[in-house]
Every structure is written in structure tokens, then in C-alpha cells.
Design a protein around this motif. Structure first.
Motif, PDB file in Angstrom:
ATOM      1  N   ASN A   9       0.966  -1.221  -0.042  1.00 22.68           N
ATOM      2  CA  ASN A   9       0.026   0.002  -0.025  1.00 22.68           C
ATOM      3  C   ASN A   9       0.831   1.355   0.003  1.00 22.68           C
ATOM      4  N   GLN A  52      -6.161   0.726  -8.091  1.00 24.72           N
ATOM      5  CA  GLN A  52      -5.132   0.497  -7.265  1.00 24.72           C
ATOM      6  C   GLN A  52      -5.331   1.144  -5.838  1.00 24.72           C
ATOM      7  N   ALA A  56      -6.038  -0.379  -1.986  1.00 26.72           N
ATOM      8  CA  ALA A  56      -4.975  -0.196  -0.965  1.00 26.72           C
ATOM      9  C   ALA A  56      -5.673   0.271   0.142  1.00 26.72           C
TER      10      ALA A  56
END
Length: 215
Positions: A9, A52, A56
Motif C-alpha cells: 500500500n 489500485q 489499498a
């Protein structure tokens, strides 16, 4: 403030495009179309980056607007602030991080200066004593073949828009704080004078107690 502890992350948020997307979504809830238009991305990249950030745990869907076909989703951050421990990033320390950030910035500054500067002579380094403080200064400049030949107006105007310098100043703590405040006030003055029709300028300023070498 949430600490992002998982290394994967951290790496997601270190990507410049992801940071730009997060910044936009911090200002307002954004759709993919908003991000494409504001950040000049193509739709596929905007979609990939948002996914993405959602995986995360950095972005989430704030609301959806129904329409024919797929609903329009608005994205916002999961928190107001995020914290990345250096131990979970490629940078072990603050020094490592700043070194990697500043190196390309300073390289870009020098590239822009040499790319845009008028060719008036041979480039080189000048070494001279500054009359103001009687210290040796190193200055890169062009040695003109004929110093008596006048510089044309356009070349002179460019020279008056470029500044690059570093120097050691002997300041008391109080004077140092005054200088920092004045520099920030000056930056804010010209930040507010920005114009949509203006030309981009690379700006940076550094001030810290210490010397170029450890003593």
C-alpha cells in the motif's frame, strides 16, 4: 490520520500519478471523467489507478448516480490524512527520501537553464570573490568572446527571469526565523499572482542551519 502499514500500500501511494489522483479526490469527490479532464489522463489509466488506490484502502466510493448502463461513481479518500512509515517504503530515512526527490528536480532545473539560455559564449565555471561578503563564490556562466558587444533585449529578459544560487549565511536563530518568514511571505505573494495565461516556472528554496561540510 491513518498509518499505512502494508508495504504494498505504501508503494501504491508513492506513485506520482496516484498522488495526483488522491490530491484531486481530497479537494472534492471525483468521477473517473473528472480525473481524466483535470489530470489529463486517459480513461484506462484513470480506472487502473483508482482501482489500485481502492484496493489499498486509500480511496472509496462516496456515492453513485444512477443512469442507463453503469452508475457514475464518485471517489473520496478513506481518511483526511495518511502516514507512510519510512521503514515500509524504499526510503530507509528522511535523508534517502529527500535525496531521491531533489536529485531529479535539480537536474531538471539545470536542463531548463541550459536549454533556454541564449548562446552568448562558452559555458564554464567562474571563481571570484564576492565584494559583499569577501567570500569565494563558484558561478556557472558564459564567457562572452567580446564583452563589449551589447546583449540583445530578448537574451537580457531571459537572464532576468532565471536565478540559481547557494551560499552560507551566518545568522542568529532569530534572524534565521525572520528570513524564513519573509521568504514564505514572498512566495505566497507571487503564488497568488499566478495566471492561467502564465508560463510555468520551476521554483525552490532551501534554508537550514549548518554548512556544506561537517565541521
Amino acid at each position: 490520520m491513518i498509518e499505512i502499514a502494508e508495504k504494498i500500500n505504501c508503494n501504491v501511494l508513492l506513485h506520482p500519478t496516484n498522488q495526483r489522483i488522491l490530491g484531486e479526490c481530497m479537494l472534492k469527490a471525483c468521477t473517473l471523467k473528472d480525473l481524466v479532464e483535470e489530470l489529463h489522463l486517459d480513461m484506462s489509466e484513470a480506472h487502473y489507478r483508482v482501482q489500485q488506490l481502492m484496493r489499498a484502502g486509500i480511496l472509496k466510493v462516496d456515492r453513485e448516480e444512477k443512469r442507463a448502463g453503469r452508475p457514475i461513481k464518485y471517489y473520496i479518500p478513506t481518511q483526511e490524512k495518511f502516514f507512510l512509515p519510512f521503514k515500509d517504503t524504499p526510503y530507509n530515512t528522511l535523508v534517502d527520501f529527500m535525496s531521491q526527490q531533489l536529485t531529479p528536480i535539480l537536474q531538471r532545473f539545470v536542463e531548463l537553464v541550459f536549454r533556454n539560455a541564449p548562446h552568448l559564449g562558452e559555458w564554464g565555471l567562474g571563481f571570484e570573490i564576492l565584494s559583499k561578503d569577501q567570500k569565494l563564490a563558484t558561478v556557472f556562466h558564459q564567457q562572452r568572446p567580446d564583452p563589449s558587444h551589447p546583449v540583445n533585449h530578448e537574451d537580457l529578459m531571459f537572464q532576468q527571469r532565471v536565478l540559481g544560487m547557494w551560499q552560507i549565511l551566518e545568522l542568529t536563530p532569530e534572524t534565521s526565523r525572520e528570513m524564513k518568514k519573509e521568504l514564505m511571505d514572498l512566495y505566497e505573494k507571487y503564488r497568488q499572482k499566478q495566471s492561467p495565461d502564465g508560463e510555468k516556472h520551476l521554483y525552490g528554496v532551501f534554508l537550514t542551519p549548518g554548512d556544506l561540510q561537517d565541521t
